[in-house]
Scaffold this active site. Structure first.
Site, PDB file in Angstrom:
ATOM      1  N   ASP A   1      64.661  26.915 -39.117  1.00 51.70           N
ATOM      2  CA  ASP A   1      65.017  27.922 -38.054  1.00 51.70           C
ATOM      3  C   ASP A   1      63.553  28.811 -37.581  1.00 51.70           C
ATOM      4  O   ASP A   1      63.100  29.399 -38.499  1.00 51.70           O
ATOM      5  CB  ASP A   1      66.024  28.834 -38.369  1.00 51.70           C
ATOM      6  CG  ASP A   1      66.932  29.283 -37.388  1.00 51.70           C
ATOM      7  OD1 ASP A   1      66.268  29.266 -36.131  1.00 51.70           O
ATOM      8  OD2 ASP A   1      67.922  29.860 -37.420  1.00 51.70           O
TER       9      ASP A   1
ATOM     10  N   ASP B   1      59.562  24.453 -42.335  1.00 54.25           N
ATOM     11  CA  ASP B   1      60.616  25.490 -42.244  1.00 54.25           C
ATOM     12  C   ASP B   1      61.487  24.948 -40.984  1.00 54.25           C
ATOM     13  O   ASP B   1      61.215  24.381 -40.184  1.00 54.25           O
ATOM     14  CB  ASP B   1      59.997  27.066 -41.875  1.00 54.25           C
ATOM     15  CG  ASP B   1      61.087  27.945 -41.532  1.00 54.25           C
ATOM     16  OD1 ASP B   1      62.068  27.881 -42.563  1.00 54.25           O
ATOM     17  OD2 ASP B   1      61.151  28.301 -40.803  1.00 54.25           O
TER      18      ASP B   1
END
EC number: 3.1.3.-
Length: 271
Positions: free
Chosen positions: A26, A24
């Site tokens: 952010d 992932d």
């Protein structure tokens, strides 16, 4: 289990079997426009060990080129093929289920470009599907068109389910909120592709020829990153550098295989 200390031998052994890390962005690699100080160390460790990494994001308002440029600004070198968005996963889904090449895309110019480059023809006339992305250019006319098509039986697909997208100024309505508007008007719920749905991992494994037992998902959200990994049957690693706090684990049905304070801790486990 909060793995704040050196993990036992079985954890190291488990990680040694992982060849590809799905990351992932952010809250995991960076926060907004700030790269976490341990991210470069982690990525360098993977490269030294001969392991692959792919950045995975639900944000379908941008394409791979945008993320390559953003990562470069933050000091991370990445190739376009190392970025996988929910838009690309949706393209895989449409092809797998033979929807045809003509679709109605409700999305940003970047998402429209991604579909055109994949060979799709964007048209409001008898499309094979209505595809809704995170549309920062959404207008009433787009909503009206989508509702007319969906009400008349055209399959409705959403790239991802997020209700809000975090920004430095606060959350803004995301794809899930836009889909809810169309659902409220038509009574039709979309097929949703992105995290936490396993179609995202299925598309990744198909594109890169990955075996699920050699893949790990690393992210900061229990209900998207970890939920997707659990449903897809891959190893899941929660990092506490973003949204999820330790106390959130007690009430969540989505429990990770491993928990690390941040990517730097995982790098030490791999040492």
């Amino acid at each position: 289990m909060h793995c704040s200390q050196n993990p036992p031998a079985e954890i190291r052994q488990r990680l040694s079997a992982i060849r590809t890390f799905l990351l992932d962005l952010d809250g995991t690699v960076y926060l907004g426009e700030q790269l976490f100080p341990w991210s470069l160390e982690f990525l360098a460790r993977l490269q030294r060990l001969g392991k692959e990494f792919i950045f995975v994001t639900n944000n379908s308002s941008q394409n791979a080129r945008y993320y390559v440029a953003k990562l470069a600004r933050l000091g991370v070198a990445a190739r376009p093929e190392q970025i996988f968005t929910s838009g690309e996963a949706t393209i895989y889904y449409l092809r797998k289920h033979r929807f045809g090449q003509e679709i109605c895309c409700i999305g940003t110019p970047a998402l429209e470009e991604e579909f055109r480059e994949a060979g799709f023809v964007l048209t409001p006339r008898q499309p094979a599907a209505v595809v809704l992305g995170f549309d920062l250019t959404l207008t009433y006319e787009k909503v009206r068109l989508a509702c007319d098509l969906v009400r008349n039986g055209v399959p409705f697909i959403a790239t991802h389910p997020d209700l809000n997208c975090p920004t430095p100024e606060g959350p803004i309505p995301d794809c899930g909120a836009m889909a809810s508007l169309i659902t409220a008007a038509t009574g039709v719920t979309p097929k949703v592709i992105g995290k936490p749905n396993p179609e995202m991992v299925e598309a990744l494994c198909a594109k890169f020829g990955l075996e699920p037992e050699s893949v790990a998902m690393v992210g900061d959200r229990l209900y998207t990153d970890i939920a997707m990994g659990r449903q897809a049957g891959i190893t899941t690693i929660l990092v506490l550098s973003g949204e999820t706090q330790p106390q959130d684990l007690a009430e969540s049905p989505h429990q990770p295989d491993l928990i690390a304070d941040h990517l730097g801790k995982i790098a030490k486990w791999l040492d």
